[in-house]
Design an enzyme around this catalytic site. Structure first.
Site, PDB file in Angstrom:
ATOM      1  N   TRP A   1     -67.238  10.868  14.269  1.00 28.50           N
ATOM      2  CA  TRP A   1     -66.707   9.322  14.023  1.00 28.50           C
ATOM      3  C   TRP A   1     -66.763   9.106  12.499  1.00 28.50           C
ATOM      4  CZ3 TRP A   1     -70.601   4.884  13.804  1.00 28.50           C
ATOM      5  CH2 TRP A   1     -71.740   5.250  13.311  1.00 28.50           C
ATOM      6  N   ASP A   2     -67.499   9.987  11.649  1.00 27.01           N
ATOM      7  CA  ASP A   2     -67.698   9.637  10.151  1.00 27.01           C
ATOM      8  C   ASP A   2     -66.154   9.221   9.757  1.00 27.01           C
ATOM      9  OD1 ASP A   2     -70.073  11.435  11.423  1.00 27.01           O
ATOM     10  OD2 ASP A   2     -70.192  12.185   9.194  1.00 27.01           O
TER      11      ASP A   2
ATOM     12  N   GLU B   1     -78.888   8.393  17.006  1.00 29.27           N
ATOM     13  CA  GLU B   1     -79.096   9.660  17.855  1.00 29.27           C
ATOM     14  C   GLU B   1     -80.699   9.885  18.394  1.00 29.27           C
ATOM     15  OE1 GLU B   1     -77.401  12.769  15.824  1.00 29.27           O
ATOM     16  OE2 GLU B   1     -75.168  12.209  16.352  1.00 29.27           O
TER      17      GLU B   1
ATOM     18  N   LYS C   1     -82.879   6.684  14.265  1.00 26.27           N
ATOM     19  CA  LYS C   1     -82.405   7.715  13.302  1.00 26.27           C
ATOM     20  C   LYS C   1     -81.768   6.928  12.142  1.00 26.27           C
ATOM     21  CE  LYS C   1     -79.844  12.061  12.811  1.00 26.27           C
ATOM     22  NZ  LYS C   1     -78.716  12.972  13.679  1.00 26.27           N
ATOM     23  N   GLN C   2     -80.917   6.095  12.710  1.00 26.24           N
ATOM     24  CA  GLN C   2     -80.027   5.668  11.790  1.00 26.24           C
ATOM     25  C   GLN C   2     -79.440   4.311  12.331  1.00 26.24           C
ATOM     26  OE1 GLN C   2     -77.847   8.940  13.713  1.00 26.24           O
ATOM     27  NE2 GLN C   2     -76.066   8.021  12.383  1.00 26.24           N
TER      28      GLN C   2
HETATM   29  C1  BGC Z   1     -75.280  11.914  12.443  1.00 23.70           C
HETATM   30  C2  BGC Z   1     -74.076  11.336  13.105  1.00 23.70           C
HETATM   31  C3  BGC Z   1     -73.042  12.170  12.216  1.00 23.70           C
HETATM   32  C4  BGC Z   1     -73.016  13.329  12.123  1.00 23.70           C
HETATM   33  C5  BGC Z   1     -72.146  14.008  11.108  1.00 23.70           C
HETATM   34  C6  BGC Z   1     -75.443  13.149  12.310  1.00 23.70           C
HETATM   35  O1  BGC Z   1     -76.775  13.455  11.612  1.00 23.70           O
HETATM   36  O2  BGC Z   1     -76.547  11.197  13.403  1.00 23.70           O
HETATM   37  O3  BGC Z   1     -73.941   9.901  13.367  1.00 23.70           O
HETATM   38  O4  BGC Z   1     -71.856  11.647  12.654  1.00 23.70           O
HETATM   39  O5  BGC Z   1     -74.428  13.795  11.397  1.00 23.70           O
HETATM   40  O6  BGC Z   1     -72.218  13.527   9.626  1.00 23.70           O
END
Ligand code: BGC
Length: 754
Positions: free
Chosen positions: A354-355, A484, A595-596
């Site tokens: 999704w980045d 996540e 996490k984010q």
């Molecule tokens: C993140 C995801 C991201 C992926 C690739 C993961 O560590 O939690 O949101 O899409 O890295 O960058």
């Protein structure tokens, strides 16, 4: 402390050679053009005593391999897709009187490498004192052509400053040396069989040629190399082709060599495009001409994406470096996308997430909309796989885009933090809607956009239901939001927000099509079996979308979020970050820890849903429970901090993300650069400090100036106009750089720029 790179705003300069930073700098100095990607490996490849990760990649060229599960169940992703490290053509080995140049053992001084962000070249120079007493000045340059997709080139100049020697230059075209990787790091592509099957290897006169095939995915890759400037001879040796030339150098003499490199890849056909590869290579212009073209391509990019910061060159360098790299790595053919690490390394196996839509696309949308369209087209190209995946996942209608993929097939072997991230469909739909708003490109709506919106709306409509337990509201259960560390939850706010936008946006898009392009509307109704009642049902679901109720002003990220066990960040020792590397998932998922950015992202993207007070309260709460173990996190926190007037906090978050790769803050730059974070820093400046918004045709800015800077400026493109915002102690100002007149709202006051 001396910074690793001097703060030169248009260049990244490495002075000297530090074997400890070789691998990470190979990512920093990578060059790419959306198709070819070359890590910044030394021309001679390795250096004794230091570790290297060699890499030459072609966007979209991958091999696949069945995923082996200990316990397999229905619907698990079936295959890995892993980007291939193809044959290496960029190396040039030097031998002086038999002594091989090696930075680990040779006497080398004044070693310098420069990545030039305006010229799009990597230049290198040093002086080599050979054991036999010659002093040689070596200068090389490399580029991956932004104007000629199939081409890269290397130039070499060796001048003898003193003494004499017999110099042998050896140019190999060889199968890649595949790095081992770290089997304990799930973000690393370790343990996959990534070797390619050798095909034809040819060497004749000044040219080399090689073919390779992937083992399972049906790609054939060809590479041709042609040398100019020095007469040499070519031969094959084992699996490699080699060109070499020898010349006697005395003080005051030297040699100049250029090599053109052409890569082509083709899938699903037996015959390799050998003739075409050779012809393209042969027709390549000289290095100087390629440099002129390269400069022109980058001038055009910076014309629309230009930015500057007065008073902080370190930051300015970081921002430009970030933009340069995402621009280099983005696929441009409507078929290939941009990987989480771009074309700079093998981290995340070269997968697209999704980045792209959530972080990277918004940058191109307002700097290079044509490139944004190409990225959307490449997602569109994977609709068939997304439809098939939706059926497999039990949805009779709609399309489910994969969490991670190269070719459109779901490759996430860990579904709780993978496939369960259904918000990917909403991210794609959001990007389509933002693109349409920014460009009014109704051709795209008719050709791709409407279909993507209909299929994603269908998916969300089928995923959710009107729940009696929630007062008849429309709920989305058992999904994972962007965060996540909280998986398979009910009613993740961000997911419900993107789903609501998708449902409404798809209904509106079909109406627009009916009004403005009736023939296309009729065609799509037939092709998709769409009826207006379907859109009515989507609207009803959107209207009734459920959101968890706040507790004392705290909006729970999902239904059960606030019931999880508190896990104060201060109690987690630094060496146990990122948590995913040190705790079992179940342990993490039970904790009240993120996490984010997740709810914070929802608040920046769907800001009108919450009051400023709610945003403030939630910012501080989520700030206290978020580890930022993902590089995608800090830029988003910076955005919301700006919105709530916490300029200082916004600044700190922004600064921690702007140079994340230049300063290797996550200690994994060696595996490739973090594209989403790099894009997020642009957003942090433009949307965060600049307060830029574009909605329903209105461009607005509410700029703030952090006390650390004297000023800043940046450019954005909307609907064919390029506008520059300039902010300094005297206040903000806007001007039209090019294109038709445009109305801009600056701190609430509208003005037409002409
Ligand atoms: C993140 C995801 C991201 C992926 C690739 C993961 O560590 O939690 O949101 O899409 O890295 O960058």
């Amino acid at each position: 402390m001396q910074p690793k790179f001097a703060y030169t705003p248009w260049e990244i300069v490495e002075e000297g050679f530090d074997p400890r930073t070789l691998r990470e700098n190979e990512s920093v100095f990578a060059l790419a053009n959306g198709f070819i990607g070359m890590r910044g490996n030394l021309e001679e490849g390795s250096a004794a005593g230091s570790e290297t990760i060699q890499g030459s990649f072609l966007n979209g060229v991958f091999d696949s391999e069945p995923i082996v599960y200990g316990e397999k169940a229905y619907g698990y992703a079936k295959n890995h897709e892993t980007i291939c490290n193809v044959m290496d053509a960029k190396s040039l080995l030097l031998f002086a009187d038999g002594e091989r140049l090696d930075l680990g053992t040779s006497a080398v001084e004044a070693h310098r490498r420069v990545l030039d962000l305006r010229a799009g070249t990597l230049r290198r120079s040093f002086v080599w004192h050979t054991r036999a007493g010659a002093v040689l000045r070596v200068e090389s340059a490399r580029l991956v052509s932004l104007r000629r997709t199939a081409l890269a080139a290397v130039s070499l100049k060796v001048s003898c400053l003193a003494g004499a020697c017999t110099l042998c230059v050896c140019s190999p075209l060889a199968p890649a040396v595949v790095a081992e990787g770290d089997p304990n790091d799930p973000r690393n592509a370790a343990g996959k069989d990534r070797s390619l099957t050798p095909g034809a290897v040819e060497a004749e006169g000044q040219t080399l040629y090689m073919e390779q095939r992937t083992k399972r995915s049906g790609f054939v890759v060809c590479c041709a190399v042609e040398h100019r400037g020095v007469a040499g001879s070519a031969r094959t040796e084992d699996a490699a082709a080699l060109w070499s030339a020898e010349q006697r150098l005395t003080a005051g003499t030297g040699l100049t060599l250029e090599k053109s490199i052409c890569y082509q890849a083709q899938r699903g056909q037996d015959a390799a495009p050998a003739k075409q590869t050779r012809a393209l290579c042969h027709a390549a212009p000289d290095f100087a001409t390629l440099c002129t073209e390269q400069q022109a391509a980058l001038d055009a990019f910076w014309e629309g994406a230009g930015l500057s910061i007065e008073g902080d060159d370190a930051l300015l360098q970081g921002l430009r470096f970030n933009l340069f790299h995402i621009y280099q790595s983005a696929g441009r053919d409507g078929r290939t996308n941009i990987a989480a690490k771009g074309l700079t390394g093998e981290g995340y196996e070269g997968h697209t997430f999704w980045d792209t839509e959530a972080y990277i696309l918004p940058v191109f949308l307002y700097t290079d909309p044509a490139l944004a369209r190409k990225l959307l087209e490449s997602r569109y190209a994977t609709l068939p796989q997304a439809r098939a995946r939706a059926r497999e996942m039990g949805h009779p209608k709609g399309a489910l885009f994969p969490w991670r993929t190269i070719d459109g097939e779901e490759c996430s072997a860990y579904f709780p933090a993978g496939t369960a991230q259904y918000h990917i469909d909403g991210d794609v739909a959001h990007a389509v809607l933002a693109y349409l708003d920014a460009t009014q490109d109704t051709d795209f709506l008719a050709d791709c956009g409407a279909e993507m919106l209909v299929e994603t709306a269908r998916l969300f409509y089928d995923l959710g239901f009107f729940s009696a337990a929630k007062d008849g509201r429309f709920v989305l259960n058992c999904v994972t939001g962007p965060d996540e560390y909280n998986v398979m939850v009910n009613n993740n706010v961000y997911t419900n927000c993107v789903a609501e936008e998708t449902l409404r946006g798809a209904a509106a898009a079909m109406e627009r099509l009916q009004r403005e392009r009736s023939a296309d509307y009729a065609r799509l109704c037939a092709a998709l079996d769409f009826r207006p009642e379907e859109a009515e049902a989507w609207r009803a679901a959107a209207e009734k979308m459920y959101y968890p109720a706040p507790h004392d002003g705290i909006v729970p990220q999902d239904d059960g979020f606030l019931e999880r066990r508190p896990w104060p960040l201060g109690t987690i020792p630094p060496e146990r970050h990122p948590l995913l590397m040190h705790y079992h998932g179940l342990n993490i998922y039970r904790g009240l820890v993120c996490k984010q950015a997740d709810l914070i992202l929802a608040m920046t993207q769907y800001g009108e849903r919450w009051t400023m007070e709610e945003k403030r309260k939630n910012f501080f709460f989520y700030d206290s429970v978020t580890t930022h173990d993902s590089s995608l996190s800090m830029a988003v926190f910076s955005l919301l901090a700006n919105e709530i007037g916490e300029t200082g906090t916004a600044y700190d978050y922004f600064m921690s993300s702007a140079r994340l790769d230049l300063d290797d803050m996550h200690h994994n730059t060696k595996d490739g650069l973090h594209m989403a974070n790099m894009a997020g820093t642009w957003t942090g400046l433009v949307r965060g400090f600049g307060g830029m918004r574009f909605r329903d045709g209105v461009l607005s800015f509410t700029p703030v100036l952090p006390p650390q800077w004297q000023g800043y400026r940046f450019r954005v493109r909307v609907r064919g106009s390029c506008v520059e915002l300039c902010m300094n102690a005297g206040g903000p100002a806007c001007r039209l750089v090019s294109g038709p007149p445009v109305t801009v709202k600056l701190n609430g006051t509208s003005r037409t720029l002409a």
